[in-house]
Design a protein around this motif. Structure first.
Motif, PDB file in Angstrom:
ATOM      1  N   GLY A 101      23.883  43.975  39.221  1.00 32.09           N
ATOM      2  CA  GLY A 101      22.458  44.024  38.924  1.00 32.09           C
ATOM      3  C   GLY A 101      21.606  43.250  39.903  1.00 32.09           C
ATOM      4  N   TRP A 102      22.200  42.287  40.605  1.00 31.81           N
ATOM      5  CA  TRP A 102      21.462  41.518  41.603  1.00 31.81           C
ATOM      6  C   TRP A 102      20.952  42.416  42.728  1.00 31.81           C
ATOM      7  CZ3 TRP A 102      23.695  42.290  46.243  1.00 31.81           C
ATOM      8  CH2 TRP A 102      25.037  42.656  46.248  1.00 31.81           C
ATOM      9  N   ALA A 103      21.542  43.600  42.898  1.00 30.29           N
ATOM     10  CA  ALA A 103      21.114  44.516  43.962  1.00 30.29           C
ATOM     11  C   ALA A 103      19.709  45.066  43.694  1.00 30.29           C
ATOM     12  CB  ALA A 103      22.111  45.653  44.112  1.00 30.29           C
ATOM     13  N   TYR A 104      19.236  44.974  42.454  1.00 30.19           N
ATOM     14  CA  TYR A 104      17.877  45.423  42.167  1.00 30.19           C
ATOM     15  C   TYR A 104      16.839  44.540  42.846  1.00 30.19           C
ATOM     16  CZ  TYR A 104      19.140  49.067  38.921  1.00 30.19           C
ATOM     17  OH  TYR A 104      19.639  50.216  38.374  1.00 30.19           O
ATOM     18  N   TRP A 105      17.208  43.328  43.222  1.00 33.75           N
ATOM     19  CA  TRP A 105      16.298  42.488  43.995  1.00 33.75           C
ATOM     20  C   TRP A 105      16.050  43.094  45.369  1.00 33.75           C
ATOM     21  CZ3 TRP A 105      13.360  39.225  41.642  1.00 33.75           C
ATOM     22  CH2 TRP A 105      13.791  38.605  40.464  1.00 33.75           C
ATOM     23  N   LEU A 106      16.924  43.945  45.849  1.00 35.70           N
ATOM     24  CA  LEU A 106      16.731  44.691  47.090  1.00 35.70           C
ATOM     25  C   LEU A 106      16.066  46.040  46.822  1.00 35.70           C
ATOM     26  CD1 LEU A 106      17.369  45.055  50.171  1.00 35.70           C
ATOM     27  CD2 LEU A 106      19.496  46.124  49.426  1.00 35.70           C
ATOM     28  N   VAL A 107      16.408  46.682  45.723  1.00 35.55           N
ATOM     29  CA  VAL A 107      15.915  48.020  45.416  1.00 35.55           C
ATOM     30  C   VAL A 107      14.425  47.998  45.082  1.00 35.55           C
ATOM     31  CG1 VAL A 107      16.100  49.915  43.753  1.00 35.55           C
ATOM     32  CG2 VAL A 107      18.163  48.863  44.683  1.00 35.55           C
ATOM     33  N   ILE A 108      13.973  47.033  44.310  1.00 38.95           N
ATOM     34  CA  ILE A 108      12.583  47.002  43.859  1.00 38.95           C
ATOM     35  C   ILE A 108      11.597  46.876  45.030  1.00 38.95           C
ATOM     36  CG2 ILE A 108      10.896  45.689  42.510  1.00 38.95           C
ATOM     37  CD1 ILE A 108      13.137  45.245  40.451  1.00 38.95           C
ATOM     38  N   PRO A 109      11.808  45.981  46.004  1.00 37.79           N
ATOM     39  CA  PRO A 109      10.862  45.950  47.133  1.00 37.79           C
ATOM     40  C   PRO A 109      10.845  47.244  47.952  1.00 37.79           C
ATOM     41  CG  PRO A 109      12.084  43.915  47.053  1.00 37.79           C
ATOM     42  CD  PRO A 109      12.715  44.839  46.063  1.00 37.79           C
ATOM     43  N   ILE A 110      11.992  47.905  48.086  1.00 43.43           N
ATOM     44  CA  ILE A 110      12.021  49.182  48.798  1.00 43.43           C
ATOM     45  C   ILE A 110      11.181  50.214  48.041  1.00 43.43           C
ATOM     46  CG2 ILE A 110      13.516  51.104  49.491  1.00 43.43           C
ATOM     47  CD1 ILE A 110      15.710  49.026  50.009  1.00 43.43           C
ATOM     48  N   ALA A 111      11.317  50.241  46.725  1.00 47.96           N
ATOM     49  CA  ALA A 111      10.541  51.182  45.916  1.00 47.96           C
ATOM     50  C   ALA A 111       9.054  50.843  45.932  1.00 47.96           C
ATOM     51  CB  ALA A 111      11.067  51.200  44.484  1.00 47.96           C
ATOM     52  N   VAL A 112       8.713  49.578  46.060  1.00 53.42           N
ATOM     53  CA  VAL A 112       7.297  49.192  46.148  1.00 53.42           C
ATOM     54  C   VAL A 112       6.693  49.722  47.448  1.00 53.42           C
ATOM     55  CG1 VAL A 112       5.730  47.221  46.385  1.00 53.42           C
ATOM     56  CG2 VAL A 112       7.472  47.220  44.601  1.00 53.42           C
ATOM     57  N   VAL A 113       7.444  49.663  48.539  1.00 50.09           N
ATOM     58  CA  VAL A 113       6.964  50.230  49.802  1.00 50.09           C
ATOM     59  C   VAL A 113       6.743  51.738  49.637  1.00 50.09           C
ATOM     60  CG1 VAL A 113       7.593  50.699  52.202  1.00 50.09           C
ATOM     61  CG2 VAL A 113       8.010  48.448  51.230  1.00 50.09           C
ATOM     62  N   GLY A 114       7.666  52.414  48.990  1.00 58.32           N
ATOM     63  CA  GLY A 114       7.493  53.839  48.717  1.00 58.32           C
ATOM     64  C   GLY A 114       6.297  54.111  47.823  1.00 58.32           C
ATOM     65  N   LEU A 115       6.051  53.220  46.874  1.00 57.55           N
ATOM     66  CA  LEU A 115       4.904  53.360  45.992  1.00 57.55           C
ATOM     67  C   LEU A 115       3.600  53.250  46.768  1.00 57.55           C
ATOM     68  CD1 LEU A 115       3.806  53.589  43.084  1.00 57.55           C
ATOM     69  CD2 LEU A 115       3.937  51.102  42.963  1.00 57.55           C
ATOM     70  N   VAL A 116       3.550  52.352  47.736  1.00 53.72           N
ATOM     71  CA  VAL A 116       2.342  52.199  48.555  1.00 53.72           C
ATOM     72  C   VAL A 116       2.060  53.491  49.325  1.00 53.72           C
ATOM     73  CG1 VAL A 116       1.372  50.974  50.534  1.00 53.72           C
ATOM     74  CG2 VAL A 116       2.516  49.701  48.728  1.00 53.72           C
ATOM     75  N   PHE A 117       3.100  54.097  49.896  1.00 49.96           N
ATOM     76  CA  PHE A 117       2.910  55.373  50.578  1.00 49.96           C
ATOM     77  C   PHE A 117       2.484  56.454  49.590  1.00 49.96           C
ATOM     78  CE2 PHE A 117       5.462  53.529  54.016  1.00 49.96           C
ATOM     79  CZ  PHE A 117       4.729  53.959  55.112  1.00 49.96           C
ATOM     80  N   GLY A 118       3.031  56.423  48.395  1.00 48.98           N
ATOM     81  CA  GLY A 118       2.685  57.417  47.383  1.00 48.98           C
ATOM     82  C   GLY A 118       1.266  57.301  46.882  1.00 48.98           C
ATOM     83  N   VAL A 119       0.726  56.091  46.871  1.00 50.36           N
ATOM     84  CA  VAL A 119      -0.651  55.892  46.429  1.00 50.36           C
ATOM     85  C   VAL A 119      -1.621  56.543  47.410  1.00 50.36           C
ATOM     86  CG1 VAL A 119      -2.422  54.115  46.127  1.00 50.36           C
ATOM     87  CG2 VAL A 119      -0.197  53.841  45.069  1.00 50.36           C
ATOM     88  N   PHE A 120      -1.313  56.501  48.699  1.00 50.79           N
ATOM     89  CA  PHE A 120      -2.190  57.082  49.703  1.00 50.79           C
ATOM     90  C   PHE A 120      -2.006  58.590  49.854  1.00 50.79           C
ATOM     91  CE2 PHE A 120      -2.040  52.648  51.322  1.00 50.79           C
ATOM     92  CZ  PHE A 120      -3.374  52.372  51.094  1.00 50.79           C
ATOM     93  N   SER A 121      -1.051  59.167  49.148  1.00 50.96           N
ATOM     94  CA  SER A 121      -0.769  60.592  49.247  1.00 50.96           C
ATOM     95  C   SER A 121      -1.708  61.390  48.352  1.00 50.96           C
ATOM     96  CB  SER A 121       0.677  60.852  48.834  1.00 50.96           C
ATOM     97  OG  SER A 121       0.912  62.221  48.746  1.00 50.96           O
ATOM     98  N   SER A 122      -1.829  62.674  48.669  1.00 51.05           N
ATOM     99  CA  SER A 122      -2.651  63.554  47.838  1.00 51.05           C
ATOM    100  C   SER A 122      -1.856  64.119  46.654  1.00 51.05           C
ATOM    101  CB  SER A 122      -3.207  64.705  48.676  1.00 51.05           C
ATOM    102  OG  SER A 122      -2.148  65.460  49.228  1.00 51.05           O
ATOM    103  N   HIS A 123      -0.552  63.960  46.675  1.00 53.57           N
ATOM    104  CA  HIS A 123       0.305  64.425  45.581  1.00 53.57           C
ATOM    105  C   HIS A 123       0.838  63.234  44.807  1.00 53.57           C
ATOM    106  CE1 HIS A 123       0.239  68.541  46.969  1.00 53.57           C
ATOM    107  NE2 HIS A 123       0.442  68.098  48.205  1.00 53.57           N
ATOM    108  N   ARG A 124       1.407  63.491  43.639  1.00 56.74           N
ATOM    109  CA  ARG A 124       1.844  62.403  42.760  1.00 56.74           C
ATOM    110  C   ARG A 124       3.354  62.241  42.666  1.00 56.74           C
ATOM    111  NH1 ARG A 124      -1.613  63.998  37.568  1.00 56.74           N
ATOM    112  NH2 ARG A 124      -3.379  64.767  38.714  1.00 56.74           N
ATOM    113  N   SER A 125       4.117  63.185  43.175  1.00 61.95           N
ATOM    114  CA  SER A 125       5.561  63.170  42.928  1.00 61.95           C
ATOM    115  C   SER A 125       6.249  61.960  43.551  1.00 61.95           C
ATOM    116  CB  SER A 125       6.198  64.460  43.433  1.00 61.95           C
ATOM    117  OG  SER A 125       5.899  64.663  44.797  1.00 61.95           O
ATOM    118  N   GLY A 126       5.911  61.584  44.773  1.00 60.87           N
ATOM    119  CA  GLY A 126       6.525  60.422  45.410  1.00 60.87           C
ATOM    120  C   GLY A 126       6.172  59.131  44.695  1.00 60.87           C
ATOM    121  N   ARG A 127       4.906  59.030  44.302  1.00 62.42           N
ATOM    122  CA  ARG A 127       4.470  57.843  43.570  1.00 62.42           C
ATOM    123  C   ARG A 127       5.208  57.717  42.243  1.00 62.42           C
ATOM    124  NH1 ARG A 127      -1.114  58.449  41.150  1.00 62.42           N
ATOM    125  NH2 ARG A 127       0.188  59.448  39.611  1.00 62.42           N
ATOM    126  N   ASN A 128       5.330  58.830  41.520  1.00 60.72           N
ATOM    127  CA  ASN A 128       5.996  58.802  40.216  1.00 60.72           C
ATOM    128  C   ASN A 128       7.475  58.458  40.345  1.00 60.72           C
ATOM    129  OD1 ASN A 128       3.568  59.468  39.087  1.00 60.72           O
ATOM    130  ND2 ASN A 128       4.075  61.616  38.788  1.00 60.72           N
TER     131      ASN A 128
END
Length: 98
Positions: free
Chosen positions: A51-78
């Motif tokens: 479970g300690w690996a989620y400390w690596l997974v969550i920041p990667i997903a946050v970077v993806g979320l930032v890209f998804g917020v600037f997108s015109s579609h919602r699938s990447g953000r979701n």
């Protein structure tokens, strides 16, 4: 304006609406790819004592979320929101370590 309706680039060099639409769609593609990488890393982290690996997974997903917020579609953000919620929930259940 539909994605397939393209405007000509003005002689002054201004960016057309079609080019802006393409870049917004690329943000979604980048967000989905980052979300899939985070999801693939999250699968083994769901096992006990990893479970300690989620400390690596969550920041990667946050970077993806930032890209998804600037997108015109919602699938990447979701996708990235789901990965983040699963990761945070797993860390809460494991006390932040397991």
């Amino acid at each position: 304006m539909n994605f397939f309706e393209r405007e000509q680039i003005a002689p002054s060099g201004l960016v057309s609406k079609a080019r802006c639409t393409q870049s917004l769609i690329m943000f979604n593609v980048i967000s989905i790819l980052i979300g899939l990488v985070a999801l693939l890393l999250a699968i083994p982290a769901f096992l006990p004592f990893l479970g300690w690996a989620y400390w690596l997974v969550i920041p990667i997903a946050v970077v993806g979320l930032v890209f998804g917020v600037f997108s015109s579609h919602r699938s990447g953000r979701n996708l990235n929101i789901i990965v983040i919620l699963v990761g945070v929930g797993r860390l809460l259940l494991g006390g932040g370590i397991f």
